[in-house]
Design a protein around this motif. Structure first.
Motif, PDB file in Angstrom:
ATOM      1  N   UNK A  24      80.215  28.907  55.698  1.00 47.97           N
ATOM      2  CA  UNK A  24      79.184  29.812  56.212  1.00 47.97           C
ATOM      3  C   UNK A  24      79.358  31.168  55.544  1.00 47.97           C
ATOM      4  N   UNK A  25      78.263  31.721  55.040  1.00 51.02           N
ATOM      5  CA  UNK A  25      78.310  32.996  54.327  1.00 51.02           C
ATOM      6  C   UNK A  25      77.298  33.956  54.951  1.00 51.02           C
ATOM      7  N   UNK A  26      77.701  35.218  55.099  1.00 50.97           N
ATOM      8  CA  UNK A  26      76.804  36.228  55.671  1.00 50.97           C
ATOM      9  C   UNK A  26      77.010  37.556  54.968  1.00 50.97           C
ATOM     10  N   UNK A  27      75.970  38.370  54.998  1.00 50.60           N
ATOM     11  CA  UNK A  27      76.048  39.755  54.558  1.00 50.60           C
ATOM     12  C   UNK A  27      75.770  40.625  55.783  1.00 50.60           C
ATOM     13  N   UNK A  36      82.394  39.923  66.170  1.00 48.47           N
ATOM     14  CA  UNK A  36      83.363  39.106  66.904  1.00 48.47           C
ATOM     15  C   UNK A  36      82.665  37.944  67.612  1.00 48.47           C
ATOM     16  N   UNK A  37      81.550  38.225  68.278  1.00 43.12           N
ATOM     17  CA  UNK A  37      80.800  37.155  68.947  1.00 43.12           C
ATOM     18  C   UNK A  37      80.295  36.122  67.941  1.00 43.12           C
ATOM     19  N   UNK A 121      72.617  38.019  63.064  1.00 43.61           N
ATOM     20  CA  UNK A 121      71.803  37.803  64.267  1.00 43.61           C
ATOM     21  C   UNK A 121      71.315  36.356  64.376  1.00 43.61           C
ATOM     22  N   UNK A 122      71.831  35.461  63.537  1.00 47.29           N
ATOM     23  CA  UNK A 122      71.404  34.059  63.542  1.00 47.29           C
ATOM     24  C   UNK A 122      72.568  33.164  63.983  1.00 47.29           C
ATOM     25  N   UNK A 235      67.205  38.549  66.894  1.00 43.37           N
ATOM     26  CA  UNK A 235      66.689  39.682  66.118  1.00 43.37           C
ATOM     27  C   UNK A 235      66.430  40.901  66.990  1.00 43.37           C
ATOM     28  N   UNK A 236      66.257  40.709  68.294  1.00 43.52           N
ATOM     29  CA  UNK A 236      65.851  41.801  69.167  1.00 43.52           C
ATOM     30  C   UNK A 236      66.923  42.166  70.197  1.00 43.52           C
ATOM     31  N   UNK A 237      67.612  41.179  70.752  1.00 41.25           N
ATOM     32  CA  UNK A 237      68.663  41.354  71.750  1.00 41.25           C
ATOM     33  C   UNK A 237      68.122  42.089  72.982  1.00 41.25           C
TER      34      UNK A 237
END
Length: 413
Positions: A24-27, A36-37, A121-122, A235-237
């Motif tokens: 898994x890769x993220x920016x 952390x979550x 956020x995904x 995306x909104x939380x």
């Protein structure tokens, strides 16, 4: 503690067709309050290796990530600020520059069978809340390219909260895609790649992926549904976090707010909710608390969350100036946001706009329609003004009834 949390960094080549290993890769930019979550969630659901690149970051993300990496060797991070030494056009494509770098390295090393690129956020989420990504892929043809559809959150959760026990939102035709590393890809894209050869590209239920004619990275309407696994797009939380996150802007864009946002969503015909099983959810929350303790997040949490709060304050302080200067775009971005600090600014700007075109009933009518997503009282007041100017306007009369009925129903509830 789950066995998922003892995974070590992988270095040997894959040896079996069913030996699924997922990277898994993220920016991330200024995501310290959420890392952390997000990392816990994806380790919990069986991702073997997580690699994060931070860029243009001013919060304490590096401190958070250092402590996580110290306890979990299968998590790593690096800076992507080197992209800013590229020409201006390349700087705007930081995601694709980094993704292609990682894609090249993963294909060369052959330590993983699959790779997926997600934002912070995904959240990849199995409907049963227990199937891991490895189990999911092993139950399918492991040579398939699989796209998972989005569920977009509503932005109605408490500020800075965890994954809720009832996951709800509007299903979206946009997807995120997991690739076997040896599939022929000509061009990586945000949602669906451009392939250079023949692949078996399917959705989570095994149906062949079929794009929309006018939006090739989105699934065709007749295929869209809630499936066994999906991407919960946070995306909104909360309304406060949405307003704060807007001030991150877009790469290469001088405008301070994220101009590709469209406000807080309203429930539509694709709205779904998923009640997570109580026992499994309790296990998940306990696991997260253990994880949080192990990675020493308590040392970083206050600073990380204060950054979100300070950015919210700055976002609100800059609001009036930009609403005055660019009302249509700011209305697009802040549609549905009902925080008093926001609605007061928009209300005052609309009053000035009405005064400047006091006889233009169509203009005032459209301002009333804008206002309805933020403040029904203001919307009714503006539509009454439009009605005085054009007493028999069918749109005005219909909308005025709609607003009054909605106001009455909200009062009753």
């Amino acid at each position: 503690m789950n066995s998922f949390f003892t995974t070590k960094r992988l270095s040997s080549e894959v040896s079996s067709p069913k030996d699924v290993r997922v990277k898994l890769v993220a920016i991330a930019k200024d995501e310290a309050a959420y890392l952390t979550q997000w990392i816990h969630h994806h380790i919990y659901f069986g991702f073997d290796d997580i690699e994060i690149y931070i860029n243009r970051t001013t919060d304490n993300s590096s401190d958070v990530l250092d402590d996580i990496c110290a306890s979990y060797p299968n998590v790593s991070w690096d800076s992507a600020d080197w992209v800013d030494m590229c020409p201006e056009d390349a700087k705007k494509q930081i995601q694709f520059v980094v993704y292609n770098k990682v894609w090249h390295e993963v294909r060369k090393e052959q330590a993983f069978t699959h790779i997926i690129f997600l934002d912070i956020d995904e959240y990849w989420l199995p409907l049963d809340f227990q199937t891991t990504i490895k189990e999911f892929l092993q139950s399918r043809n492991t040579d398939d390219v699989i796209s998972f559809e989005w569920m977009n959150d509503e932005g109605n959760l408490p500020k800075l909260s965890q994954l809720p026990s009832i996951v709800s939102g509007n299903l979206s035709p946009l997807v995120k895609t997991v690739y076997p590393i040896n599939v022929p890809v000509k061009e990586l894209r945000h949602h669906v790649p451009l392939f250079s050869g023949s692949v078996n590209h399917v959705l989570a239920d095994g149906q062949a992926f079929k794009p929309r004619p006018t939006l090739i990275q989105a699934v065709a309407p007749e295929l869209q549904s809630l499936k066994d696994a999906f991407i919960y797009h946070r995306a909104h939380r909360s309304a406060e976090e949405y307003v704060s996150l807007l001030l991150r802007g877009r790469p290469g864009d001088l405008f301070p707010y994220k101009s590709n946002r469209y406000g807080l969503p309203q429930k539509d015909k694709m709205f779904r909710d998923v009640k997570l099983p109580d026992s499994l959810y309790s296990r998940y929350i306990k696991s997260y608390k253990d994880f949080e303790s192990r990675v020493n997040y308590v040392e970083h949490k206050q600073e990380a969350e204060s950054f979100v709060e300070q950015r919210l304050k700055l976002s609100l302080e800059n609001l009036e100036k930009h609403v005055k200067a660019n009302y249509p775009l700011m209305m697009q971005i802040f549609r549905g946001v009902k925080l008093p600090e926001v609605t007061n600014v928009f209300c005052n700007v609309r009053k000035r706009l009405v005064a400047s075109r006091a006889e233009d009933f169509k203009f005032i009518r459209d301002l009333a329609i804008d206002a309805a997503s933020q403040n029904l009282d203001e919307a009714i007041e503006l539509m009454e003004i439009a009605k005085k100017l054009n007493p028999n306007g069918p749109v005005i009369l219909a909308k005025l009834d709609e607003f009054k009925n909605k106001k009455a129903s909200e009062t009753i509830s």
